[in-house]
Design a protein around this motif. Structure first.
Motif, PDB file in Angstrom:
ATOM      1  N   MET A  36       0.855  -1.182   0.000  1.00  0.00           N
ATOM      2  CA  MET A  36       0.000   0.000   0.000  1.00  0.00           C
ATOM      3  C   MET A  36       0.894   1.236   0.000  1.00  0.00           C
ATOM      4  O   MET A  36       1.850   1.320   0.760  1.00  0.00           O
ATOM      5  N   ASP A  37       0.520   2.157  -0.834  1.00  0.00           N
ATOM      6  CA  ASP A  37       1.264   3.407  -0.945  1.00  0.00           C
ATOM      7  C   ASP A  37       1.136   4.197   0.359  1.00  0.00           C
ATOM      8  O   ASP A  37       0.055   4.292   0.945  1.00  0.00           O
ATOM      9  N   GLY A  38       2.227   4.765   0.816  1.00  0.00           N
ATOM     10  CA  GLY A  38       2.228   5.533   2.055  1.00  0.00           C
ATOM     11  C   GLY A  38       1.345   6.760   2.009  1.00  0.00           C
ATOM     12  O   GLY A  38       0.892   7.260   3.045  1.00  0.00           O
ATOM     13  N   ARG A  39       1.075   7.240   0.800  1.00  0.00           N
ATOM     14  CA  ARG A  39       0.214   8.419   0.669  1.00  0.00           C
ATOM     15  C   ARG A  39      -1.213   8.117   1.116  1.00  0.00           C
ATOM     16  O   ARG A  39      -1.904   8.995   1.639  1.00  0.00           O
ATOM     17  N   PHE A  40      -1.647   6.864   0.939  1.00  0.00           N
ATOM     18  CA  PHE A  40      -2.994   6.504   1.362  1.00  0.00           C
ATOM     19  C   PHE A  40      -3.113   6.484   2.881  1.00  0.00           C
ATOM     20  O   PHE A  40      -4.157   6.845   3.435  1.00  0.00           O
ATOM     21  N   LYS A  41      -2.064   6.071   3.573  1.00  0.00           N
ATOM     22  CA  LYS A  41      -2.086   6.102   5.043  1.00  0.00           C
ATOM     23  C   LYS A  41      -2.201   7.535   5.533  1.00  0.00           C
ATOM     24  O   LYS A  41      -2.956   7.830   6.458  1.00  0.00           O
ATOM     25  N   ILE A  42      -1.447   8.418   4.899  1.00  0.00           N
ATOM     26  CA  ILE A  42      -1.489   9.833   5.283  1.00  0.00           C
ATOM     27  C   ILE A  42      -2.872  10.415   4.982  1.00  0.00           C
ATOM     28  O   ILE A  42      -3.452  11.125   5.815  1.00  0.00           O
ATOM     29  N   ALA A  43      -3.418  10.100   3.814  1.00  0.00           N
ATOM     30  CA  ALA A  43      -4.738  10.613   3.439  1.00  0.00           C
ATOM     31  C   ALA A  43      -5.820  10.098   4.386  1.00  0.00           C
ATOM     32  O   ALA A  43      -6.718  10.852   4.781  1.00  0.00           O
ATOM     33  N   ASN A  44      -5.748   8.831   4.759  1.00  0.00           N
ATOM     34  CA  ASN A  44      -6.737   8.278   5.695  1.00  0.00           C
ATOM     35  C   ASN A  44      -6.637   8.933   7.057  1.00  0.00           C
ATOM     36  O   ASN A  44      -7.660   9.250   7.680  1.00  0.00           O
ATOM     37  N   ARG A  45      -5.418   9.146   7.541  1.00  0.00           N
ATOM     38  CA  ARG A  45      -5.232   9.796   8.835  1.00  0.00           C
ATOM     39  C   ARG A  45      -5.788  11.216   8.807  1.00  0.00           C
ATOM     40  O   ARG A  45      -6.496  11.642   9.719  1.00  0.00           O
ATOM     41  N   GLU A  46      -5.492  11.949   7.734  1.00  0.00           N
ATOM     42  CA  GLU A  46      -5.967  13.322   7.639  1.00  0.00           C
ATOM     43  C   GLU A  46      -7.484  13.379   7.459  1.00  0.00           C
ATOM     44  O   GLU A  46      -8.132  14.301   7.950  1.00  0.00           O
ATOM     45  N   ALA A  47      -8.063  12.397   6.778  1.00  0.00           N
ATOM     46  CA  ALA A  47      -9.520  12.345   6.653  1.00  0.00           C
ATOM     47  C   ALA A  47     -10.169  12.097   8.013  1.00  0.00           C
ATOM     48  O   ALA A  47     -11.189  12.715   8.341  1.00  0.00           O
ATOM     49  N   LEU A  48      -9.585  11.213   8.806  1.00  0.00           N
ATOM     50  CA  LEU A  48     -10.125  10.962  10.151  1.00  0.00           C
ATOM     51  C   LEU A  48     -10.011  12.201  11.033  1.00  0.00           C
ATOM     52  O   LEU A  48     -10.912  12.485  11.831  1.00  0.00           O
ATOM     53  N   ILE A  49      -8.931  12.941  10.888  1.00  0.00           N
ATOM     54  CA  ILE A  49      -8.788  14.192  11.638  1.00  0.00           C
ATOM     55  C   ILE A  49      -9.877  15.174  11.211  1.00  0.00           C
ATOM     56  O   ILE A  49     -10.476  15.853  12.046  1.00  0.00           O
ATOM     57  N   GLY A  50     -10.154  15.246   9.909  1.00  0.00           N
ATOM     58  CA  GLY A  50     -11.218  16.125   9.413  1.00  0.00           C
ATOM     59  C   GLY A  50     -12.580  15.736   9.943  1.00  0.00           C
ATOM     60  O   GLY A  50     -13.383  16.597  10.321  1.00  0.00           O
ATOM     61  N   VAL A  51     -12.858  14.446   9.991  1.00  0.00           N
ATOM     62  CA  VAL A  51     -14.130  13.967  10.536  1.00  0.00           C
ATOM     63  C   VAL A  51     -14.219  14.303  12.028  1.00  0.00           C
ATOM     64  O   VAL A  51     -15.265  14.730  12.525  1.00  0.00           O
ATOM     65  N   ALA A  52     -13.121  14.124  12.750  1.00  0.00           N
ATOM     66  CA  ALA A  52     -13.106  14.454  14.180  1.00  0.00           C
ATOM     67  C   ALA A  52     -13.366  15.941  14.396  1.00  0.00           C
ATOM     68  O   ALA A  52     -14.115  16.321  15.314  1.00  0.00           O
ATOM     69  N   LEU A  53     -12.781  16.790  13.557  1.00  0.00           N
ATOM     70  CA  LEU A  53     -13.031  18.229  13.673  1.00  0.00           C
ATOM     71  C   LEU A  53     -14.494  18.561  13.386  1.00  0.00           C
ATOM     72  O   LEU A  53     -15.092  19.399  14.072  1.00  0.00           O
ATOM     73  N   ALA A  54     -15.078  17.913  12.390  1.00  0.00           N
ATOM     74  CA  ALA A  54     -16.492  18.160  12.074  1.00  0.00           C
ATOM     75  C   ALA A  54     -17.396  17.711  13.220  1.00  0.00           C
ATOM     76  O   ALA A  54     -18.355  18.409  13.570  1.00  0.00           O
ATOM     77  N   LEU A  55     -17.095  16.558  13.813  1.00  0.00           N
ATOM     78  CA  LEU A  55     -17.892  16.087  14.954  1.00  0.00           C
ATOM     79  C   LEU A  55     -17.736  17.008  16.160  1.00  0.00           C
ATOM     80  O   LEU A  55     -18.704  17.280  16.881  1.00  0.00           O
ATOM     81  N   PHE A  56     -16.519  17.494  16.388  1.00  0.00           N
ATOM     82  CA  PHE A  56     -16.297  18.448  17.477  1.00  0.00           C
ATOM     83  C   PHE A  56     -17.093  19.725  17.230  1.00  0.00           C
ATOM     84  O   PHE A  56     -17.708  20.269  18.156  1.00  0.00           O
ATOM     85  N   ASN A  57     -17.095  20.204  15.985  1.00  0.00           N
ATOM     86  CA  ASN A  57     -17.837  21.416  15.640  1.00  0.00           C
ATOM     87  C   ASN A  57     -19.330  21.218  15.893  1.00  0.00           C
ATOM     88  O   ASN A  57     -19.990  22.083  16.477  1.00  0.00           O
ATOM     89  N   PHE A  58     -19.879  20.084  15.458  1.00  0.00           N
ATOM     90  CA  PHE A  58     -21.298  19.823  15.690  1.00  0.00           C
ATOM     91  C   PHE A  58     -21.592  19.704  17.187  1.00  0.00           C
ATOM     92  O   PHE A  58     -22.592  20.236  17.669  1.00  0.00           O
ATOM     93  N   GLY A  59     -20.718  19.025  17.925  1.00  0.00           N
ATOM     94  CA  GLY A  59     -20.916  18.892  19.368  1.00  0.00           C
ATOM     95  C   GLY A  59     -20.897  20.232  20.068  1.00  0.00           C
ATOM     96  O   GLY A  59     -21.720  20.505  20.950  1.00  0.00           O
ATOM     97  N   TRP A  60     -19.938  21.081  19.689  1.00  0.00           N
ATOM     98  CA  TRP A  60     -19.838  22.426  20.262  1.00  0.00           C
ATOM     99  C   TRP A  60     -21.125  23.194  19.983  1.00  0.00           C
ATOM    100  O   TRP A  60     -21.715  23.778  20.879  1.00  0.00           O
ATOM    101  N   TRP A  61     -21.547  23.200  18.720  1.00  0.00           N
ATOM    102  CA  TRP A  61     -22.741  23.948  18.350  1.00  0.00           C
ATOM    103  C   TRP A  61     -23.969  23.404  19.082  1.00  0.00           C
ATOM    104  O   TRP A  61     -24.766  24.174  19.614  1.00  0.00           O
TER     105      TRP A  61
END
Length: 85
Positions: free
Chosen positions: A1-26
């Motif tokens: 597996m290309d290392g770029r996919f691991k980085i992309a998956n990690r960054e996507a999970l961080i983005g989802v976590a930020l969106a969930l935090f934003n919804f929780g805050w609101w």
């Protein structure tokens, strides 16, 4: 597996976590402070406290968090194929 996919998956999970935090805050501030009768609202700078903390402060917190995450946790990934040597 290309290392770029691991980085992309990690960054996507961080983005989802930020969106969930934003919804929780609101949700916490909008429905927590906005649960009372409008006659009982407290006001901050002319806005109802629930709106000020959920929409205005929440936006500023999210802007700061996104800047911090992008600056220190995200990494630059080349999009072109690596040439085999």
């Amino acid at each position: 597996m290309d290392g770029r996919f691991k980085i992309a998956n990690r960054e996507a999970l961080i983005g989802v976590a930020l969106a969930l935090f934003n919804f929780g805050w609101w949700f916490f501030f909008a429905y927590g402070l906005g649960d009372a009768s409008p006659e009982d609202y407290s006001y901050v700078f002319g806005f109802p406290a629930w709106f000020f903390y959920s929409c205005i402060v929440g936006f500023l917190v999210m802007v700061a968090l996104v800047i911090i995450v992008v600056r220190w946790w995200f990494v630059e990934v080349p999009f072109d194929e690596e040439e085999s040597s």
